[in-house]
Design a protein around this motif. Structure first.
Motif, PDB file in Angstrom:
ATOM      1  N   THR A 225       0.830  -1.210   0.000  1.00 46.53           N
ATOM      2  CA  THR A 225       0.000   0.000   0.000  1.00 46.53           C
ATOM      3  C   THR A 225       0.860   1.254   0.000  1.00 46.53           C
ATOM      4  O   THR A 225       0.624   2.199  -0.775  1.00 46.53           O
ATOM      5  CB  THR A 225      -0.915   0.005   1.243  1.00 46.53           C
ATOM      6  N   GLU A 226       1.882   1.286   0.844  1.00 49.64           N
ATOM      7  CA  GLU A 226       2.780   2.448   0.916  1.00 49.64           C
ATOM      8  C   GLU A 226       3.463   2.682  -0.428  1.00 49.64           C
ATOM      9  O   GLU A 226       3.557   3.822  -0.906  1.00 49.64           O
ATOM     10  CB  GLU A 226       3.843   2.221   1.990  1.00 49.64           C
ATOM     11  N   MET A 227       3.947   1.612  -1.055  1.00 47.98           N
ATOM     12  CA  MET A 227       4.644   1.759  -2.339  1.00 47.98           C
ATOM     13  C   MET A 227       3.720   2.340  -3.403  1.00 47.98           C
ATOM     14  O   MET A 227       4.122   3.235  -4.164  1.00 47.98           O
ATOM     15  CB  MET A 227       5.183   0.397  -2.790  1.00 47.98           C
ATOM     16  N   ILE A 228       2.493   1.843  -3.457  1.00 46.78           N
ATOM     17  CA  ILE A 228       1.547   2.350  -4.457  1.00 46.78           C
ATOM     18  C   ILE A 228       1.230   3.818  -4.191  1.00 46.78           C
ATOM     19  O   ILE A 228       1.232   4.647  -5.109  1.00 46.78           O
ATOM     20  CB  ILE A 228       0.259   1.504  -4.454  1.00 46.78           C
ATOM     21  N   GLU A 229       0.966   4.147  -2.940  1.00 49.91           N
ATOM     22  CA  GLU A 229       0.602   5.529  -2.609  1.00 49.91           C
ATOM     23  C   GLU A 229       1.773   6.495  -2.749  1.00 49.91           C
ATOM     24  O   GLU A 229       1.571   7.686  -2.963  1.00 49.91           O
ATOM     25  CB  GLU A 229       0.025   5.573  -1.193  1.00 49.91           C
ATOM     26  N   GLU A 230       3.002   5.973  -2.653  1.00 47.20           N
ATOM     27  CA  GLU A 230       4.187   6.826  -2.850  1.00 47.20           C
ATOM     28  C   GLU A 230       4.585   6.919  -4.317  1.00 47.20           C
ATOM     29  O   GLU A 230       5.529   7.625  -4.670  1.00 47.20           O
ATOM     30  CB  GLU A 230       5.356   6.280  -2.023  1.00 47.20           C
ATOM     31  N   GLY A 231       3.858   6.173  -5.184  1.00 48.62           N
ATOM     32  CA  GLY A 231       4.120   6.259  -6.618  1.00 48.62           C
ATOM     33  C   GLY A 231       5.337   5.488  -7.088  1.00 48.62           C
ATOM     34  O   GLY A 231       5.889   5.789  -8.144  1.00 48.62           O
ATOM     35  N   VAL A 232       5.771   4.478  -6.306  1.00 48.93           N
ATOM     36  CA  VAL A 232       6.957   3.703  -6.688  1.00 48.93           C
ATOM     37  C   VAL A 232       6.590   2.246  -7.005  1.00 48.93           C
ATOM     38  O   VAL A 232       7.399   1.345  -6.871  1.00 48.93           O
ATOM     39  CB  VAL A 232       8.037   3.759  -5.588  1.00 48.93           C
ATOM     40  N   GLY A 233       5.344   2.033  -7.416  1.00 49.24           N
ATOM     41  CA  GLY A 233       4.923   0.683  -7.781  1.00 49.24           C
ATOM     42  C   GLY A 233       4.395  -0.061  -6.572  1.00 49.24           C
ATOM     43  O   GLY A 233       4.092   0.559  -5.558  1.00 49.24           O
ATOM     44  N   PRO A 234       4.254  -1.374  -6.691  1.00 43.81           N
ATOM     45  CA  PRO A 234       4.511  -2.213  -7.856  1.00 43.81           C
ATOM     46  C   PRO A 234       3.418  -2.077  -8.910  1.00 43.81           C
ATOM     47  O   PRO A 234       2.350  -1.550  -8.622  1.00 43.81           O
ATOM     48  CB  PRO A 234       4.496  -3.628  -7.257  1.00 43.81           C
ATOM     49  N   ASP A 235       3.706  -2.581 -10.106  1.00 47.85           N
ATOM     50  CA  ASP A 235       2.687  -2.600 -11.153  1.00 47.85           C
ATOM     51  C   ASP A 235       1.701  -3.741 -10.927  1.00 47.85           C
ATOM     52  O   ASP A 235       0.523  -3.639 -11.262  1.00 47.85           O
ATOM     53  CB  ASP A 235       3.348  -2.749 -12.529  1.00 47.85           C
ATOM     54  N   ILE A 236       2.210  -4.847 -10.362  1.00 46.21           N
ATOM     55  CA  ILE A 236       1.402  -6.032 -10.102  1.00 46.21           C
ATOM     56  C   ILE A 236       1.915  -6.661  -8.816  1.00 46.21           C
ATOM     57  O   ILE A 236       3.115  -6.621  -8.532  1.00 46.21           O
ATOM     58  CB  ILE A 236       1.474  -7.006 -11.313  1.00 46.21           C
ATOM     59  N   PHE A 237       1.025  -7.212  -8.012  1.00 48.00           N
ATOM     60  CA  PHE A 237       1.445  -7.699  -6.695  1.00 48.00           C
ATOM     61  C   PHE A 237       0.667  -8.934  -6.288  1.00 48.00           C
ATOM     62  O   PHE A 237      -0.520  -9.074  -6.590  1.00 48.00           O
ATOM     63  CB  PHE A 237       1.290  -6.600  -5.633  1.00 48.00           C
ATOM     64  N   PHE A 238       1.387  -9.844  -5.602  1.00 45.21           N
ATOM     65  CA  PHE A 238       0.736 -11.026  -5.057  1.00 45.21           C
ATOM     66  C   PHE A 238      -0.116 -10.615  -3.862  1.00 45.21           C
ATOM     67  O   PHE A 238       0.251  -9.728  -3.094  1.00 45.21           O
ATOM     68  CB  PHE A 238       1.777 -12.059  -4.606  1.00 45.21           C
ATOM     69  N   VAL A 239      -1.256 -11.292  -3.696  1.00 44.74           N
ATOM     70  CA  VAL A 239      -2.120 -11.029  -2.547  1.00 44.74           C
ATOM     71  C   VAL A 239      -2.802 -12.341  -2.156  1.00 44.74           C
ATOM     72  O   VAL A 239      -3.445 -12.978  -2.986  1.00 44.74           O
ATOM     73  CB  VAL A 239      -3.154  -9.911  -2.856  1.00 44.74           C
ATOM     74  N   SER A 240      -2.597 -12.780  -0.915  1.00 44.60           N
ATOM     75  CA  SER A 240      -3.304 -13.957  -0.411  1.00 44.60           C
ATOM     76  C   SER A 240      -4.681 -13.531   0.066  1.00 44.60           C
ATOM     77  O   SER A 240      -4.987 -12.330   0.146  1.00 44.60           O
ATOM     78  CB  SER A 240      -2.530 -14.584   0.747  1.00 44.60           C
ATOM     79  N   ASP A 241      -5.528 -14.498   0.397  1.00 42.27           N
ATOM     80  CA  ASP A 241      -6.838 -14.127   0.937  1.00 42.27           C
ATOM     81  C   ASP A 241      -6.689 -13.368   2.247  1.00 42.27           C
ATOM     82  O   ASP A 241      -7.458 -12.452   2.545  1.00 42.27           O
ATOM     83  CB  ASP A 241      -7.726 -15.366   1.121  1.00 42.27           C
ATOM     84  N   ALA A 242      -5.648 -13.708   3.043  1.00 39.69           N
ATOM     85  CA  ALA A 242      -5.397 -12.981   4.289  1.00 39.69           C
ATOM     86  C   ALA A 242      -4.970 -11.543   3.999  1.00 39.69           C
ATOM     87  O   ALA A 242      -5.419 -10.600   4.653  1.00 39.69           O
ATOM     88  CB  ALA A 242      -4.330 -13.696   5.113  1.00 39.69           C
TER      89      ALA A 242
END
Length: 470
Positions: free
Chosen positions: A131-148
């Motif tokens: 979340t921090e990376m996306i909001e800071e504009g440094v990506g990621p473009d795509i990210f793994f996410v588990s159900d948790a």
């Protein structure tokens, strides 16, 4: 005048970004010609002068070449290819990391203009860091996410960071298992695309069961809790003079990915279907928790300390200190090379058949500038080649049904004999989201059940007390 310039710049940047991403994602293949300049001008509502500037820029980047009298062609791959980088995040300790690196290598071979930068983030606070990376504009473009992880994004009110996407070529009903797609939806909209999954099952040490004189037909036809207790008793060694045990018959953990299966098997519930009030005080829940306590304190077939660690059961199993455990296909990747002759079977039921379902997916950064390329990587990850690599090299179950159920891909050096046990389980597997459990609910359960696990409270008292909190 300033507004006109801004509108022009927006259209210009949009055209540049879209055309570049079509090339990078493989939508336009090397050797193919792009649309004529006048057609591009009409399609994107910009002047032919601007179209020529964009094309000239892409020539400089090495993505296209101008062919006299014919137009602009996507450049054929050469030894030195300029690559655009997209960032993919995964979490540390994942059992699939080495396989993901293989998949990335294959993707880059078939998408010569793209380089995938794999970023491994610490497992602790993984969702928060993404979340921090996306909001800071440094990506990621795509990210793994588990159900948790998905539940954490939901709790933080950050699901708006996901770009909704339904990939081409994998339909939840026809090509996969609908229940794993439900884990990654909000208001019926798919926000992350499942890549793999696992139900909770029983892993057993075949040598331990054989030593106890239990026929294979007996434990493979285990139907209910009475059968589980009977077989676990036969596999539990006698305590020595100091009360120490060499081997327990069964082991489970306090993880909310494990013991709630007993609640479901007894027909119990945690909260109402809309999640607004608790239903934990139900007598069926009391009975299920009493069964958990009886395994440890009355029948003494499961170690009491199993509730001190989420993975103690698996670690004891690897050291042959327990004959059977509740586990997942994810953790089975650790059993190779342990010397344990192991296999898998469905959890026995009680009033109902039921188990817990876990899943992993890929989300796309809604605010990234390479969304189309990220989509192409995602489609590759759920495609036949990548899913086959996932199956060939590990126990983790691919999301694509034809691959998951393909016996030709099984390898007894990697997979258990009864790997396909998951097929029998899926019709009654339940995700925690499907039980209307939020991270707040799970936090309450984790924090409040310690007294019960220590046998310092009755199940009835615990259920009534926790129900008020839920």
């Amino acid at each position: 005048m300033l507004r006109r310039r801004n509108l022009f710049q927006e259209k210009y940047n949009s055209f540049l970004s879209e055309l570049r991403n079509e090339i990078l994602s493989g939508s336009i293949k090397p050797g193919e010609f792009i649309l004529p300049e006048n057609t591009l001008s009409e399609k994107y509502k910009i002047s032919r002068v601007s179209v020529r500037k964009v094309l000239a820029l892409l020539v400089e980047e090495g993505l296209i070449e101008k062919i006299a009298g014919k137009g602009n062609r996507i450049k054929l791959p050469e030894e030195e290819i300029p690559r655009q980088t997209i960032k993919l995040t995964w979490f540390s300790g994942s059992y699939e990391t080495d396989i993901i690196k293989m998949i990335i290598d294959r993707y880059e071979q078939t998408h010569p203009y793209v380089h995938v930068e794999l970023i491994i983030l610490p497992v602790d606070y993984y969702a928060e860091r993404v979340t921090e990376m996306i909001e800071e504009g440094v990506g990621p473009d795509i990210f793994f996410v588990s159900d948790a992880h998905f539940r954490i994004f939901e709790k933080m009110d950050k699901l708006h960071l996901f770009e909704p996407y339904n990939p081409v070529g994998i339909d939840a009903e026809k090509d996969s298992y609908p229940v794993i797609f439900e884990m990654f939806k909000q208001a019926e909209q798919l926000l992350a695309v499942p890549v793999h999954f696992s139900p909770v099952v029983i892993c057993y040490n075949k040598d331990a069961l054989d030593r106890a004189g239990i026929p294979e037909d007996d434990y493979n036809s285990m139907q209910n809790w009475d059968d589980l207790i009977r077989i676990a008793k036969q596999c539990t060694s006698k305590a020595d003079d100091d009360g120490r045990m060499e081997q327990y018959g069964f082991c489970f953990s306090s993880s909310t990915n494990r013991w709630p299966a007993f609640i479901l098997q007894n027909g119990g519930r945690f909260v109402s279907q809309d999640g607004t009030h608790g239903e934990f005080a139900d007598i069926r829940n009391v009975e299920a928790l009493q069964f958990c306590l009886d395994l440890m304190y009355k029948h003494q077939v499961s170690p009491i300390y199993s509730h001190g660690s989420s993975f103690l059961a698996e670690n004891l199993f690897k050291k042959s200190h327990t004959a059977m455990i509740m586990s997942t296909y994810y953790f089975m990747n650790e059993f190779r090379g342990t010397g344990v002759k192991w296999d898998v079977l469905p959890l026995p039921g009680n009033q109902d058949k039921a188990t817990i379902l876990l899943g992993g997916a890929l989300g796309i950064n809604k605010y990234g500038d390479k969304i189309k390329v990220a989509q192409s990587l995602l489609e590759f990850m759920v495609g036949t080649e990548a899913q086959t690599l996932l199956k060939r090299h590990g126990c983790t179950i691919p999301a694509r049904r034809t691959i998951a159920e393909d016996d030709q891909l099984l390898n007894l050096d990697i997979h258990p004999v009864h790997y396909n046990a998951f097929k029998d389980v899926m019709p009654y597997a339940n995700s925690l989201q499907g039980m209307s459990l939020t991270n707040d609910h799970l936090h309450i359960l984790n924090n409040e059940l310690h007294v019960l696990w220590a046998n310092m409270e009755t199940p009835e008292s615990a259920c009534n007390r926790i129900n008020k909190l839920l």
